[in-house]
Every structure is written in structure tokens, then in C-alpha cells.
Enzyme design. Structure first.
Site: not given
Ligand code: FMN
Ligand code: SF4
Length: 671
Positions: A166, A168, A341, A216, A254
Site C-alpha cells: 500500500e 508505506y 462510508q 503482506r 494509496h
Molecule cells: C477502516 C480501514 C482501515 C484499514 N487499515 C489497514 C491497516 O492498518 N493495515 C493494512 O494493511 N490494511 C488496512 N486496511 C486495508 C484492509 O486490510 C483491506 O486490504 C481492504 O479493506 C480490502 O479488503 P476488504 O475488501 O476485505 O475490506 C484498512 C481498511 C479499512 C476499511
Molecule cells: S458496508 Fe460497512 S464495512 Fe463495508 S464498506 Fe460500507 S461501511 Fe465499510
């Protein structure tokens, strides 16, 4: 036989066995820095452990001061700090779960003055220039990772995840575009990957053999000058050799301008990337992003895309995702709709993360739906998001709930939102509520108008009657070219080739996207989606980028607003840019500061600044706000009854499902 044999099969890691293939992806939720944050995180993670997650990964925690996201951001550098984490690990273990702590160094993405990077190159999304790390500081930083891992073990964690994606710090070392060093940490790829490989090696040394190390890995950078597939494979092998137990997938820096997790990203769209690594290493691989149903997770594992699936936001939406899948009840899962959101938008606004469809997420200790001691007869009028959430939660607490709606179906405005391409995930929310209403025994009466007298016998009356579209006062507003957003989205009103959309809030954007959609279902088909956004699925070049290919839009649209602020300024913090980019690609002109002078056969007469002109459009779509519908509420008050007003009927400035569901649930908790 289980419906999800691959998903629910254990994973043997040698020294320990995970009960299933679900990894809860890392999310920094804001509790890490909040008052009573550790206690609240303990409740948050324990609920997910109880819900059956195979391995939880915490949100990112910095290994040192410079690596923190902002001044005061969470870090793990001392034994005293490690002691604070105990409450989390104990709570998760009590529920039979496993939890790894993510170590995340923000590098040049940090939002404070003392940020560091391999080279002093400012990120395009940051206002702060980083300082270049000296050789000795690079060494010390690696030791800081190892110390954080040792302290994590001491705090009772079952493992750590080293965040290498991402964009970092670790990514910044790996990519030539952010690493201009000429010492042993820069130059050749071997030198650039030395930093992460050395981190894994020293972390392994620090924690011993029987401790999980997830790495990761940034498998697809999506930025110019990012890694190539060959480089990714080389790094994966080196990380495995250095001691990683599991390799997780990271997608996109990002600063990448390609959406990676928004609702318009097709489900599981990025899983092909992990699949490209399968067979190259022998440690288990985890795939990720927009995997939100057990069916899809099972299909991916069965099809050899990965050994595990990561689900981050789906675990906010439903802590019992795994348990419900294991019980053969996928229809009971509250599905993440990818809207961002209440999760990522909150994170980036400094608020505590939650979830649009589950306002209890990260508020487990505050928003409790405990069984009621006094069963009441509750009437909820209006089956939109606010009313449904209230009815379901009140019934869950044991109340006797009747839900009325004048329409023939539940859902209210969700039925309109689901018509917008890329927002079909709202179907899942409707399915979930339908299931819950039935499961909780709510008496649902559709096609039913109720009056204040009809409601006299109830102990509690909740009015969630929603909104009606507002008609602005413009000369010629009755012209036949004028239609409302409901006519277009809900009723399929015919729309000409040249269109003006009045009002550029969320609904104005939805309508503009609806009207310029080519019908190619890009949000359901990864290949189409990636062609349009410029991702190379052959992955031949750096970062996996290609030139975007966009089809010609079916009509010309002007998206106008009265306000002088940037068009789309009120959209989600993490998704607004996606909608603006999408519309720009489709040739939509977005104009702020517009005065609507009149409408006639020539079109829409407007003045922008000093200049008056006529837009020769065939159709004008009104997206100019809503009025609350409060007739029933007022009639109740006039008849001397008390009632609760929630949802759009309460505040109708903009349709807001997040606020509506939260308000409905909170009210139910207090009845
Ligand atoms: C609120 C929020 C905070 C996140 N913080 C991190 C983090 O601290 N470290 C990280 O590797 N990814 C972080 N992510 C990314 C998630 O690990 C993940 O890659 C991303 O949400 C996509 O996966 P999903 O569709 O299953 O949510 C964050 C995502 C969200 C929504
Ligand atoms: S449904 Fe909830 S967890 Fe999923 S993207 Fe929307 S606010 Fe985030």
C-alpha cells in the site's frame, strides 16, 4: 457436508493449525488511540473471534515514533505498551480465537513533521516532505520491527503481520521510483528488497520458530515505476526463505489512481494477482479485496487462487460471517457493500471506524441490544433503512414489532440506489433485512397506509416515513423536459441524448453515472473494469499499469450545482475522487456556481459568474434535495400521542443510509 468445504477446512502451519481459511484483514479503526481503546478493541476483536474467524490481524501499529501515522498514533516500543495489549489477546483467546498484530511503518505517508523515507521524495498525497534515513537509521528501524514483534509475542499475540504494501515504508524501499539510494539499500532490486527481507529475518530471530509471521506483500503496486511480476515473485521467495509463515496480498499504493476496494470494483477482482504467485512459494498465500460472500471465498479457494482469503470490511459488517457460513446460513450474513462510508471515510476523517450496515462495529461496548425486561408493542412506520434497522433491532431485543409501509416492498430509497450501476450491492442489504425481519418475527405489513388513530394502541410508535424529492423554484419547471431522479432511476422515464442534471450531491452523481453508463457491467466483470481503469491483467510492465480504454458514453451530460464549492466536495472522503474521475472519463461537464434562470423549448438557461448561456438539452433531471415527510408524525403529536422520528423524515438534507441505520438501531437499543 458443508457448503464451503475449502473455506472451512483447517490450515496446518506446522507448529499450529488455523481452524479455517478466513483471515480478518487488518484495519486500523481509531480505537488504537481512543480513550478506553484497548478495552473497546478487546470487545471488537473478541466478537469476531467468537464469530469463528480463523486468524485475526489487528490494525497497523507502528514500530517506532517516526513510523506512526500521526502525532500520538499507536506504537509498540515498550513493555508498558505491550502490557496494554494483554486485554485484547486474552479476550480473543478466551473465545478460542487467534490474533496477530500488524506492524506498520507509515514512511512518507505519515502525517507529522518527523517523517522518514529511503529518499527525500514527497508523496503526491502528502503535504510533508520526508527526511532520508541514514544507513544506521535503516539498521535501527529494522531492529524496531524486531522489537515490536518480540513485544507482540510478550503481549500474547499469536503472530505478527509485517505490512509491506500500500505504499508505506517497505514499499518505498522496494520501488525504484521512491528509492534513489546508492548504498546497499538502493540501486539493484536485490538491494532494494534487502530492507523487507532483513526485517522478516530479524523478526523471525526475535520471536522464535513457533510464532506466525504474515508478510503482506505488495503484489500489484498500480503506480508508475512499481514492481514487475518477476520482482514480486523474487521477493516472495526471499521473504519465505527469511522466515515468513504466510504471505498475504496487498493491492495498490494509496497514491494509485485506480480504485481497489470501492463498491464499483467487481467482487474478487484482484484475486487473479495472488493466483499468479500460487506454486512459486510453498507457504500459504492469502488473497484479498472485495471478497464479501462465502460463495465467492469458496470458489476462489476451490479454483486455486489462494490458500486463504482475507476479509477486512466484511468482518465489520458481520462479526458472525464465518459462524453463519458454517451453519449453512449465508442468507443471514450482513454483507459488506464496499461503500467505505463508515469505515475508511471515518479513518481518514479522524473518526472511529464503524460500518454503514452494522453501526455496532467498533462500538460493541456502547451500542448493545440487550434483551428487554418489558416487552412492548412497537409500531414502526416506513420500511426504509431507518425503519428496517429499528424494527429488526427492537424485535431482536424481544419487543413485539409491526412494520408498516405504503409501498409493496421493503427498502425505501435502497430500491432506488440499487438501480445505479456499481451499487447493486444494496441488493444484499435488502436481502439481509428481509431475512432478519422474518427471523426476528417482525409483522411486516406492506401496501398499508396507517393513520394516527391506527397507531393509538401501540406502546411505542416510530415514524420513519422518509422523504419526497424537492422541486426547486425555477421559471419553466413544469416544462415537459423536466423529470425527477425517481422518474429516471426508479420508473425508467425516457431520457434524451443531451441532459442537464441539477444538483451534484450523491444523487446527482448517481444519476449522471446511470445516464452515462455504457451497459457493459464493468462493476461485475473484472476484465472490463480493468480495461477501463488501465490495469494490465497480463502484468507485463512495472506496477501492472496499462493505458485506460473507455467506451464512448451513450449521451452528453452536464452535472450542475448552485454551490460554488468544487463539484463532488460532499462525496465520501475516500470515494469522491473515483466518482469525479469516472464522470470525467465519460465526458460529463461538472459545473459549480450555476444559477438556473429558466427552462423552455430551447433548453436550460443558466448564468455562471457573469456569463449567461443556454444549454440545449432534451432532458433536465432534478436532484435538488428532499423534503422530510412528517405528516403522520405531526398528526400523532396533534392527537396527543408521543412518537419517535428517525431517518430522512427527521433530517432530510441528503439521503443518508449510514445515519438512518445508525439512528434506527440506537433508538431500538433504548426502547
Ligand atoms: C477502516 C480501514 C482501515 C484499514 N487499515 C489497514 C491497516 O492498518 N493495515 C493494512 O494493511 N490494511 C488496512 N486496511 C486495508 C484492509 O486490510 C483491506 O486490504 C481492504 O479493506 C480490502 O479488503 P476488504 O475488501 O476485505 O475490506 C484498512 C481498511 C479499512 C476499511
Ligand atoms: S458496508 Fe460497512 S464495512 Fe463495508 S464498506 Fe460500507 S461501511 Fe465499510
Amino acid at each position: 457436508m458443508s457448503r464451503y468445504p475449502h473455506l472451512l477446512s483447517p490450515l496446518d502451519l506446522g507448529f499450529t493449525t488455523l481452524p479455517n481459511r478466513v483471515l480478518m484483514g487488518s484495519m486500523h479503526v481509531g480505537l488504537e488511540e481512543a480513550e478506553r481503546g484497548f478495552e473497546r478493541m478487546a470487545a471488537f476483536y473478541a466478537e469476531r473471534a467468537r464469530g469463528g474467524v480463523g486468524l485475526i490481524v489487528t490494525g497497523g501499529i507502528a514500530p517506532n515514533d517516526e513510523g506512526r501515522p500521526y502525532e500520538g498514533g499507536a506504537k509498540l516500543t515498550t513493555e508498558a505498551e505491550a502490557g496494554q495489549h494483554r486485554v485484547i489477546t486474552d479476550a480473543v483467546h478466551r473465545e478460542g480465537g487467534r490474533i496477530a498484530m500488524q506492524i506498520l511503518h507509515f514512511g512518507r505517508y505519515a502525517y507529522h513533521q518527523d517523517l522518514v523515507a529511503p529518499s527525500p521524495l514527497q508523496a503526491p498525497i502528502s503535504p510533508f516532505p520526508p527526511r532520508e534515513l541514514t544507513d544506521a537509521e535503516v539498521e535501527r528501524t529494522i531492529d524496531d520491527y524486531a522489537r515490536a514483534a518480540r513485544l507482540a509475542r510478550q503481549a500474547g499475540y499469536d503472530g505478527v503481520e509485517i505490512m509491506g504494501s500500500e505504499g508505506y515504508l517497505i514499499n518505498e524501499f522496494i520501488a525504484a521510483q521512491t528509492n534513489h539510494r546508492s548504498d546497499r539499500w538502493g540501486g539493484s532490486y536485490e538491494n532494494r528488497m534487502r530492507f523487507p527481507v532483513e526485517i522478516v529475518r530479524r523478526v523471525r530471530e526475535a520471536v522464535g520458530e513457533d510464532f506466525i509471521i504474515v508478510y503482506r506483500l505488495s503484489m500489484l503496486d498500480l503506480v508508475p515505476g512499481g514492481s514487475t511480476l518477476d520482482e514480486v515473485i523474487t521477493l516472495a521467495k526471499a521473504v519465505e526463505a527469511a522466515g515468513a509463515t504466510i504471505i498475504n496480498t496487498g493491492i495498490g499504493w494509496h497514491e494509485a489512481r485506480i480504485p481497489t476496494i470501492a463498491t464499483s470494483v467487481p467482487r474478487g477482482a484482484y484475486t487473479w494477482v495472488t493466483k499468479r504467485l500460487m506454486g512459486e512459494v510453498s507457504v500459504p498465500l492469502v488473497t484479498t479485496n472485495r471478497i464479501n460472500t462465502p460463495e465467492l471465498a469458496e470458489e476462489l479457494l476451490a479454483g486455486g487462487s489462494a490458500d486463504m482469503v482475507s476479509m477486512a470490511r466484511p468482518m465489520l459488517a458481520d462479526p458472525d460471517f464465518v459462524a453463519k457460513a458454517a451453519a449453512g446460513k449465508p442468507e443471514a450474513i450482513n454483507t459488506c457493500i464496499g461503500c467505505n462510508q463508515a469505515c475508511l471515510d471515518h479513518t481518514f476523517s479522524g473518526k472511529i471506524t464503524s460500518c454503514l450496515v452494522n453501526p455496532r462495529a467498533c462500538h460493541e461496548t456502547e451500542l448493545t441490544l440487550s434483551p428487554t425486561r418489558l416487552r412492548k408493542r412497537v409500531a414502526v412506520v416506513g420500511a426504509g433503512p431507518a425503519g428496517m434497522a429499528c424494527a429488526v433491532s427492537a424485535a431482536e431485543r424481544g419487543h413485539d414489532v409491526t412494520l408498516f409501509d405504503a409501498a409493496g416492498e421493503i427498502g425505501g430509497q435502497l430500491n432506488v440506489a440499487r438501480k445505479v450501476p456499481g451499487k447493486q450491492e444494496f441488493d444484499e442489504t435488502l436481502r439481509y433485512f428481509r431475512h432478519q425481519l422474518d427471523w426476528q418475527g417482525v409483522d411486516v405489513r406492506l401496501n398499508t397506509w396507517v393513520s394516527a388513530e391506527d397507531l393509538a394502541a401501540y406502546d411505542e410508535v416510530v415514524v420513519a416515513t422518509g422523504v419526497s424529492p424537492r422541486t426547486p423554484d425555477i421559471p419553466g419547471i413544469d416544462h415537459p423536459s423536466v423529470v425527477g431522479y425517481l422518474d429516471v432511476l426508479r420508473d425508467g422515464a425516457p431520457v434524451g441524448d443531451r441532459v442537464a442534471v441539477l444538483g451534484a450531491g450523491g444523487i446527482g452523481f448517481d444519476v449522471a453515472e446511470f445516464l452515462t453508463d455504457g451497459g457493459d457491467k464493468a462493476s461485475e466483470d473484472p476484465a472490463t473494469y480493468f480495461r477501463q481503469w488501465g490495469v494490465d491483467m497480463d502484468y507485463t510492465g512495472p506496477g501492472g499499469l496499462a493505458a485506460p480504454e473507455r467506451p464512448a458514453p451513450p449521451r452528453t451530460v452536464h452535472l450542475l450545482q448552485r454551490k460554488t464549492t468544487k463539484v463532488g466536495a460532499g462525496l465520501g472522503k475516500t470515494t469522491g475522487w473515483i466518482h469525479r474521475t469516472e464522470l470525467k472519463h465519460r465526458g460529463v461537464t461538472m459545473v459549480p456556481g450555476v444559477r438556473y434562470d429558466r427552462i423552455d423549448d430551447a433548453g436550460l438557461h443558466v448564468t455562471v459568474g457573469e456569463e449567461s448561456t443556454v444549454l440545449p438539452v432534451d432532458t433536465i433531471v432534478l436532484c435538488t434535495g428532499q423534503e422530510p415527510r412528517r405528516d403522520l408524525y405531526e398528526a400523532l403529536l396533534a392527537a396527543g400521542h408521543s412518537a419517535h422520528l428517525i431517518g430522512g423524515a427527521d433530517v432530510a438534507a441528503e439521503l443518508d443510509a449510514k445515519r438512518a441505520i445508525k439512528q434506527g438501531t440506537e433508538l431500538a437499543a433504548s426502547l
